[in-house]
Design an enzyme around this catalytic site. Structure first.
Site, mmCIF file in Angstrom:
data_model
loop_
_atom_site.group_PDB
_atom_site.id
_atom_site.type_symbol
_atom_site.label_atom_id
_atom_site.label_comp_id
_atom_site.label_asym_id
_atom_site.label_seq_id
_atom_site.Cartn_x
_atom_site.Cartn_y
_atom_site.Cartn_z
ATOM 1 N N ASP A 1 0.865 -1.185 0.000
ATOM 2 C CA ASP A 1 0.000 0.000 0.000
ATOM 3 C C ASP A 1 0.902 1.236 0.000
ATOM 4 O O ASP A 1 2.063 1.174 0.425
ATOM 5 C CB ASP A 1 -0.936 0.018 1.217
ATOM 6 C CG ASP A 1 -0.183 0.027 2.553
ATOM 7 O OD1 ASP A 1 0.753 -0.782 2.696
ATOM 8 O OD2 ASP A 1 -0.526 0.849 3.432
ATOM 9 N N GLU B 1 -0.078 -0.866 5.849
ATOM 10 C CA GLU B 1 0.975 -0.395 6.766
ATOM 11 C C GLU B 1 0.815 1.082 7.066
ATOM 12 O O GLU B 1 1.022 1.530 8.192
ATOM 13 C CB GLU B 1 2.368 -0.658 6.163
ATOM 14 C CG GLU B 1 3.538 -0.380 7.102
ATOM 15 C CD GLU B 1 4.033 1.060 7.100
ATOM 16 O OE1 GLU B 1 4.755 1.437 8.020
ATOM 17 O OE2 GLU B 1 3.672 1.831 6.183
ATOM 18 N N GLU B 2 0.432 1.834 6.043
ATOM 19 C CA GLU B 2 0.389 3.290 6.198
ATOM 20 C C GLU B 2 -0.711 3.748 7.153
ATOM 21 O O GLU B 2 -0.740 4.911 7.555
ATOM 22 C CB GLU B 2 0.225 3.971 4.827
ATOM 23 C CG GLU B 2 1.394 3.711 3.861
ATOM 24 C CD GLU B 2 2.712 4.343 4.312
ATOM 25 O OE1 GLU B 2 2.716 5.051 5.325
ATOM 26 O OE2 GLU B 2 3.734 4.110 3.636
ATOM 27 N N ASP C 1 12.423 -5.602 7.839
ATOM 28 C CA ASP C 1 11.384 -4.724 7.299
ATOM 29 C C ASP C 1 12.045 -3.465 6.739
ATOM 30 O O ASP C 1 13.264 -3.295 6.838
ATOM 31 C CB ASP C 1 10.403 -4.362 8.431
ATOM 32 C CG ASP C 1 9.146 -3.642 7.942
ATOM 33 O OD1 ASP C 1 8.845 -3.713 6.736
ATOM 34 O OD2 ASP C 1 8.470 -3.009 8.781
ATOM 35 N N HIS D 1 6.728 10.557 1.494
ATOM 36 C CA HIS D 1 5.272 10.745 1.606
ATOM 37 C C HIS D 1 4.853 12.032 0.903
ATOM 38 O O HIS D 1 3.723 12.462 1.015
ATOM 39 C CB HIS D 1 4.839 10.767 3.075
ATOM 40 C CG HIS D 1 4.781 9.400 3.698
ATOM 41 N ND1 HIS D 1 4.088 9.121 4.837
ATOM 42 C CD2 HIS D 1 5.323 8.221 3.314
ATOM 43 C CE1 HIS D 1 4.215 7.835 5.149
ATOM 44 N NE2 HIS D 1 4.971 7.274 4.234
#
Ligand SMILES: [Zn+2]
Length: 487
Positions: A123, A190-191, A217, A459
């Site tokens: 995602d 995740e976001e 990760d 982002h």
């Protein structure tokens, strides 16, 4: 001999001993970096780039409101993975959790060893409305131009998903068979916290009794000019995640007309409580991941810096005061306090019935939410202000003195031979925190060499990655699997 000569002699001897001890300690610091090993990676680069480019065109966007998810698009992305990585999908066990989270299990040839896990998420965050036009290349175009691959997810974190699957597909084509079980685990939310993705994967694996030697990760990366005194690029591997606490301070009662106020209104009371907290601050202490960061970095530093860190037992107060000068390094050695919301008052001539402040705190490993509450109450010392604290605890700290950490170091240096690989404390959260429960170690590292500008693009606008970084990421994931099989 006169008295003064005697004193000078004693001082002189003392200084000489001091110099011998501290300088020899400096020379005794040994590098903690493994020797890079030559790797031969022959992948079809054009094909690998095409795959990544196409993966970026799927709008697998996470929204705070789960109802806003375009799930058919997530389904199409999974179809794309099946079409693109046939060997992986034929030879590995594939399982879907909550429909869109993915587990791939690659069974090893030897039993008795714990598995390793590679995780990322497919995602991506939305492109902020009104900023689309600021992108040099459209965010879901997957444009490849001038050695760069463009699009939302190039860094966060489709590069992880595609990098891992490219690596596996290539190893399978080569006839590679792992000795220990390898799991790939891909989240789809995740976001927004990973509750339906990573957390559900962990629940399921925990139920089955799966426990990992380590899970890798996203998180840190390789950066330049960040650690003072180290000329080479530094790869920071997150070994722990700070906790995130929300403290609410509230006082109510005693409103009335503003022409006859008491010495302190409710606003004044809460404001003064905040001022006390900011003036006091949590104790700063160079310990935990912040300390080990410098233990790993110091041997690679220039003589002056190496001298200071090799003799930390003398210079610790000085080191700490230097680290406290910058917010980014201060956050490495103490729990931080950030008042973020203040609500009080309705009207200019009415005393506020209630005042509330919200403070976001990022909690050091080793400190708990309970400790945070106690610190706030003791510091503000005002019984009429009620304090509530909620949030997530800091994670445990993964080992750095182990073959697991060395595997990450070795794999990274096999690809980025001049990178100094050091442990690090993460301030922001990722899916890794969920894996804490079922993994002896959780490491957070994205194998790309990035700039501070890249960080803001993650982002933000114009997220992109170089082709070199992408190909290196694939090579790194292959190395991680091969290296951990040697242990
Ligand atoms: Zn991410």
């Amino acid at each position: 001999m006169g008295r003064w000569k005697m004193i000078l002699l004693i001082v002189g001897i003392f200084l000489l001993i001091f110099a011998i001890v501290t300088v020899s300690r400096t020379f005794m610091t040994e590098s903690r970096q493994p020797e890079p090993m030559k790797t031969e990676v022959t992948i079809d680069e054009d094909k690998a780039i095409r795959h990544f480019s196409e993966a970026l065109t799927f709008k697998t966007i996470s929204y705070q409101d789960r109802n806003a998810f375009d799930y058919p698009e997530f389904e199409r992305f999974i179809d794309f993975l099946e079409d693109t990585y046939p060997a992986v999908h034929q030879q590995l066990e594939v399982e879907r959790v909550n429909d869109y989270a993915l587990i791939y299990k690659w069974s090893g040839s030897e039993s008795g060893k714990k598995p390793i896990g590679l995780t990322s998420h497919y995602d991506v965050v939305p492109v902020l409305e009104g900023t689309e036009a600021n992108w040099e290349q459209s965010p879901f175009s997957g444009t490849v131009i001038d050695g760069e691959i463009w699009g939302r997810g190039t860094l966060d974190d489709k590069i992880g998903v595609i990098g891992i699957l490219e690596a596996a597909e290539h190893l399978l084509e080569d006839g590679y068979a792992p000795k220990r079980d390898v799991y790939f685990m891909f989240g789809f939310d995740e976001e927004i916290g990973g509750d339906e993705g990573a957390a559900a994967i962990v629940d399921l694996l925990e139920e089955r009794g799966v426990s990992f030697d380590f899970v890798l990760d996203e998180g840190g990366a390789i950066v330049e000019n960040m650690v003072p005194g180290v000329e080479q690029p530094v790869g920071v591997v997150g070994v722990s995640e700070k906790g995130s606490a929300t403290a609410e301070l509230t006082i109510s009662g005693s409103g009335g007309h503003s022409s006859q106020p008491k010495d302190h209104t409710n606003i004044g009371r809460v404001a003064s409580a905040i001022a006390k907290l900011e003036n006091t601050q949590f104790n700063a202490d160079l310990r935990g991941p912040g300390e080990t960061l410098f233990e790993f970095a110091a041997p690679e530093m220039s003589f002056g810096m190496r001298y200071v860190f090799a003799n930390k037992f003398i210079f610790e107060p000085i080191i700490e005061s230097i680290l406290l000068k910058q917010p980014a390094t201060a956050a490495l050695i103490r729990t931080t306090i950030a008042p973020t919301v203040f609500q009080a008052g309705e009207q200019y001539n009415a005393l506020p019935e209630q005042a509330t402040a919200i403070i976001n705190l990022r909690v050091m490993p080793g400190e708990s939410l309970e400790d945070v509450k106690k610190f706030i109450e003791e510091t503000i010392d005002d019984d009429e202000i009620s304090v509530s604290v909620s949030g997530s605890e800091a994670t445990s700290v993964s080992s750095t003195d182990s073959w697991q950490f060395q595997t990450i170091q070795q794999a990274a240096r096999n690809v980025y031979s001049d990178a100094v690989m050091v442990p690090y404390l993460m301030f922001a959260g990722s899916d890794a925190k969920h894996y804490d429960r079922i993994a002896d170690n959780t490491y957070r590292f994205l194998p790309v060499l990035i700039t501070s500008e890249d960080l803001t693009r993650m982002h933000g606008t114009n997220e992109h990655v170089s082709i070199d970084n992408y190909l290196n990421a694939i090579a790194f994931y292959m190395e991680v699997m091969k290296e951990s099989d040697r242990k």
